[in-house]
Scaffold this motif. Sequence first.
Motif, PDB file in Angstrom:
ATOM      1  N   GLU A 144      -3.501   5.812  -5.205  1.00 41.39           N
ATOM      2  CA  GLU A 144      -4.778   6.290  -4.660  1.00 41.39           C
ATOM      3  C   GLU A 144      -4.648   6.677  -3.188  1.00 41.39           C
ATOM      4  OE1 GLU A 144      -7.831   3.436  -5.480  1.00 41.39           O
ATOM      5  OE2 GLU A 144      -7.421   3.463  -7.633  1.00 41.39           O
ATOM      6  N   ILE A 145      -3.910   5.884  -2.438  1.00 38.93           N
ATOM      7  CA  ILE A 145      -3.683   6.202  -1.024  1.00 38.93           C
ATOM      8  C   ILE A 145      -2.793   7.435  -0.918  1.00 38.93           C
ATOM      9  CG2 ILE A 145      -2.551   5.390   1.083  1.00 38.93           C
ATOM     10  CD1 ILE A 145      -3.630   2.588   0.371  1.00 38.93           C
ATOM     11  N   ILE A 146      -1.744   7.494  -1.727  1.00 38.41           N
ATOM     12  CA  ILE A 146      -0.849   8.653  -1.715  1.00 38.41           C
ATOM     13  C   ILE A 146      -1.613   9.918  -2.098  1.00 38.41           C
ATOM     14  CG2 ILE A 146       1.145   9.688  -2.871  1.00 38.41           C
ATOM     15  CD1 ILE A 146       2.344   6.828  -2.925  1.00 38.41           C
ATOM     16  N   ARG A 147      -2.481   9.833  -3.093  1.00 37.35           N
ATOM     17  CA  ARG A 147      -3.291  10.989  -3.491  1.00 37.35           C
ATOM     18  C   ARG A 147      -4.092  11.507  -2.301  1.00 37.35           C
ATOM     19  NH1 ARG A 147      -7.407   8.891  -6.950  1.00 37.35           N
ATOM     20  NH2 ARG A 147      -8.401   8.476  -4.969  1.00 37.35           N
ATOM     21  N   ASP A 148      -4.711  10.603  -1.555  1.00 43.10           N
ATOM     22  CA  ASP A 148      -5.511  11.016  -0.401  1.00 43.10           C
ATOM     23  C   ASP A 148      -4.635  11.622   0.698  1.00 43.10           C
ATOM     24  OD1 ASP A 148      -7.751  10.176  -1.752  1.00 43.10           O
ATOM     25  OD2 ASP A 148      -7.901   8.268  -0.690  1.00 43.10           O
ATOM     26  N   LEU A 149      -3.468  11.066   0.921  1.00 49.21           N
ATOM     27  CA  LEU A 149      -2.543  11.623   1.921  1.00 49.21           C
ATOM     28  C   LEU A 149      -2.077  13.024   1.528  1.00 49.21           C
ATOM     29  CD1 LEU A 149      -0.295   8.509   2.660  1.00 49.21           C
ATOM     30  CD2 LEU A 149      -1.980   9.543   4.206  1.00 49.21           C
ATOM     31  N   ASN A 181       0.752   2.685  -3.412  1.00 47.82           N
ATOM     32  CA  ASN A 181      -0.561   2.805  -4.031  1.00 47.82           C
ATOM     33  C   ASN A 181      -0.864   4.281  -4.307  1.00 47.82           C
ATOM     34  OD1 ASN A 181      -3.357   3.064  -4.478  1.00 47.82           O
ATOM     35  ND2 ASN A 181      -3.795   1.233  -3.268  1.00 47.82           N
ATOM     36  N   GLN A 214       0.802  -1.221   0.000  1.00 47.93           N
ATOM     37  CA  GLN A 214       0.000   0.000   0.000  1.00 47.93           C
ATOM     38  C   GLN A 214       0.839   1.278   0.000  1.00 47.93           C
ATOM     39  OE1 GLN A 214      -3.145  -0.037  -0.718  1.00 47.93           O
ATOM     40  NE2 GLN A 214      -3.080  -2.263  -0.712  1.00 47.93           N
TER      41      GLN A 214
END
Length: 139
Positions: free
Chosen positions: A69-74, A67, A64
């Motif tokens: 998508e996770i980095i974008r949210d962070l 990932n 993860q």
Amino acid sequence: MICPVRRFFAWRFIKMDGIAPTLLNTYNGRWPFFVEQSYQWRNEHSDQPLQGTKLVLMAQIGLQLGNPEIIRDLNRGFRHVWGSAGLMALSDASSSGPPTPSPGKPVDQKAIDDHPILAVRHDSNNCGAVVAQYQTVLP
């Protein structure tokens, strides 16, 4: 009098050689002051390799970390007046690869914000030269 703790945390980002520390400038290879992190855990070559749920947990965290998508949210908390900053996934950690330019449509900040994947790497280590792995077009 300024509280010493507050003063200690009163830092700011600055440009280097006229280039701001943004995700877009990093993607294009213009901001070379980035690091490529790695994540390790004890494997089968260790005297005490991880097993069971500990191994599953570490493998999932490692997966993860790359990932987009996770980095974008962070990264949503790292939007500044001078541009977006934060984390970017390594291109080899993502199956989709970084955003790619097309004729008349260079990769812009929104594309990087939505899909934060590096198009460049350091040649041999974090202090090495920045080399392109994918085509980049400066805006």
